[in-house]
Design a protein around this motif. Sequence first.
Motif, PDB file in Angstrom:
ATOM      1  N   SER A 128       0.991  -1.039  -0.158  1.00 53.61           N
ATOM      2  CA  SER A 128      -0.129   0.287  -0.088  1.00 53.61           C
ATOM      3  C   SER A 128       1.295   1.014  -0.176  1.00 53.61           C
ATOM      4  O   SER A 128       1.126   1.801   0.911  1.00 53.61           O
ATOM      5  N   VAL A 129       1.610   1.386  -0.987  1.00 54.52           N
ATOM      6  CA  VAL A 129       2.080   2.663  -1.632  1.00 54.52           C
ATOM      7  C   VAL A 129       1.845   3.754  -2.918  1.00 54.52           C
ATOM      8  O   VAL A 129       1.135   2.693  -3.690  1.00 54.52           O
ATOM      9  N   ILE A 130       2.057   4.671  -2.097  1.00 54.20           N
ATOM     10  CA  ILE A 130       2.215   5.583  -3.796  1.00 54.20           C
ATOM     11  C   ILE A 130       3.523   5.611  -4.430  1.00 54.20           C
ATOM     12  O   ILE A 130       4.618   7.240  -3.887  1.00 54.20           O
ATOM     13  N   THR A 131       3.506   4.927  -5.268  1.00 48.98           N
ATOM     14  CA  THR A 131       4.938   5.546  -6.867  1.00 48.98           C
ATOM     15  C   THR A 131       4.677   6.794  -7.497  1.00 48.98           C
ATOM     16  O   THR A 131       3.648   6.992  -8.339  1.00 48.98           O
ATOM     17  N   GLY A 132       5.824   8.162  -7.115  1.00 46.49           N
ATOM     18  CA  GLY A 132       5.600   9.415  -8.090  1.00 46.49           C
ATOM     19  C   GLY A 132       6.459   9.685  -9.576  1.00 46.49           C
ATOM     20  O   GLY A 132       7.954   9.509  -8.614  1.00 46.49           O
ATOM     21  N   TRP A 133       6.813   9.837 -10.252  1.00 44.63           N
ATOM     22  CA  TRP A 133       7.213   9.961 -10.766  1.00 44.63           C
ATOM     23  C   TRP A 133       6.783  11.623 -12.106  1.00 44.63           C
ATOM     24  O   TRP A 133       6.082  11.722 -11.773  1.00 44.63           O
ATOM     25  N   ALA A 134       7.687  11.765 -12.903  1.00 43.12           N
ATOM     26  CA  ALA A 134       7.276  12.988 -13.565  1.00 43.12           C
ATOM     27  C   ALA A 134       8.162  13.464 -15.060  1.00 43.12           C
ATOM     28  O   ALA A 134       9.014  12.924 -15.001  1.00 43.12           O
ATOM     29  N   ASP A 135       7.406  13.787 -16.217  1.00 39.69           N
ATOM     30  CA  ASP A 135       8.482  14.461 -16.800  1.00 39.69           C
ATOM     31  C   ASP A 135       8.791  15.285 -16.988  1.00 39.69           C
ATOM     32  O   ASP A 135       7.820  16.432 -16.702  1.00 39.69           O
ATOM     33  N   ILE A 136       9.578  16.300 -17.132  1.00 37.01           N
ATOM     34  CA  ILE A 136      10.144  17.073 -17.065  1.00 37.01           C
ATOM     35  C   ILE A 136      11.089  18.221 -17.975  1.00 37.01           C
ATOM     36  O   ILE A 136      11.312  17.208 -19.374  1.00 37.01           O
ATOM     37  N   GLU A 137      10.872  19.393 -18.833  1.00 38.70           N
ATOM     38  CA  GLU A 137      11.280  19.629 -19.817  1.00 38.70           C
ATOM     39  C   GLU A 137      13.061  21.403 -18.858  1.00 38.70           C
ATOM     40  O   GLU A 137      12.632  20.974 -17.909  1.00 38.70           O
ATOM     41  N   ALA A 138      13.236  21.271 -19.461  1.00 37.11           N
ATOM     42  CA  ALA A 138      14.558  22.621 -18.610  1.00 37.11           C
ATOM     43  C   ALA A 138      13.779  23.640 -18.179  1.00 37.11           C
ATOM     44  O   ALA A 138      12.780  23.821 -18.471  1.00 37.11           O
ATOM     45  N   PRO A 139      14.453  23.982 -17.143  1.00 36.68           N
ATOM     46  CA  PRO A 139      13.777  25.403 -16.885  1.00 36.68           C
ATOM     47  C   PRO A 139      13.431  26.261 -17.832  1.00 36.68           C
ATOM     48  O   PRO A 139      13.632  26.383 -17.773  1.00 36.68           O
ATOM     49  N   SER A 140      11.987  26.877 -17.287  1.00 36.50           N
ATOM     50  CA  SER A 140      11.923  28.255 -17.878  1.00 36.50           C
ATOM     51  C   SER A 140      11.187  29.171 -17.429  1.00 36.50           C
ATOM     52  O   SER A 140      10.991  28.813 -15.493  1.00 36.50           O
ATOM     53  N   ALA A 141      10.879  30.310 -17.585  1.00 40.50           N
ATOM     54  CA  ALA A 141      10.502  31.268 -17.084  1.00 40.50           C
ATOM     55  C   ALA A 141       8.869  31.947 -17.609  1.00 40.50           C
ATOM     56  O   ALA A 141       8.381  32.630 -17.245  1.00 40.50           O
ATOM     57  N   ASN A 142       8.391  30.392 -18.181  1.00 40.58           N
ATOM     58  CA  ASN A 142       6.756  30.938 -18.323  1.00 40.58           C
ATOM     59  C   ASN A 142       5.873  30.653 -17.138  1.00 40.58           C
ATOM     60  O   ASN A 142       6.032  29.548 -16.266  1.00 40.58           O
TER      61      ASN A 142
END
Length: 150
Positions: A128-142
């Motif tokens: 009973s655990v939750i594991t997370g991932w993220a798709d990321i890009e280079a830093p932005s000033a948006n």
Amino acid sequence: MRTIRLPQLQNVGPNQRVSLSLPLGMTYEKLYFALGTNILTTLITNVVLRLNNKEFMRWNDAAHLRAWLGYKGNNIASTSFLLLDFTERLAREEVGMKMGTIAATQEAGVQQFTLEFDLGNYAVVAGSVITGWADIEAPSANRIIQRVQV
């Protein structure tokens, strides 16, 4: 785009308010959460995303979130996997596709980026655990963010 493993979610348990403080310095395109053995998307309610402690996205439950994702063209069939997609998959150009991504950077004025949601009642087992991932890009000033309200 690259995929990173997210920090451990806090307070994962039956009838708890789960929280995750996302790392800063990158632009988030998608967040993926693999739900544990007894945890299903039907147990998730009050999903809130905050920037600098200000709410900018909220869904009453995972069904509303999945409806939003389905409208955007994502596969929403799984009940053991939760996705938050900030891109516009059906945009004709890359600029339009990336418009909704979240720049969690100092240049964009972000000092805190958090995800919170409530978990319902379930029987706790070893998986009973939750594991997370993220798709990321280079830093932005948006500084543009898409706002989603209930």
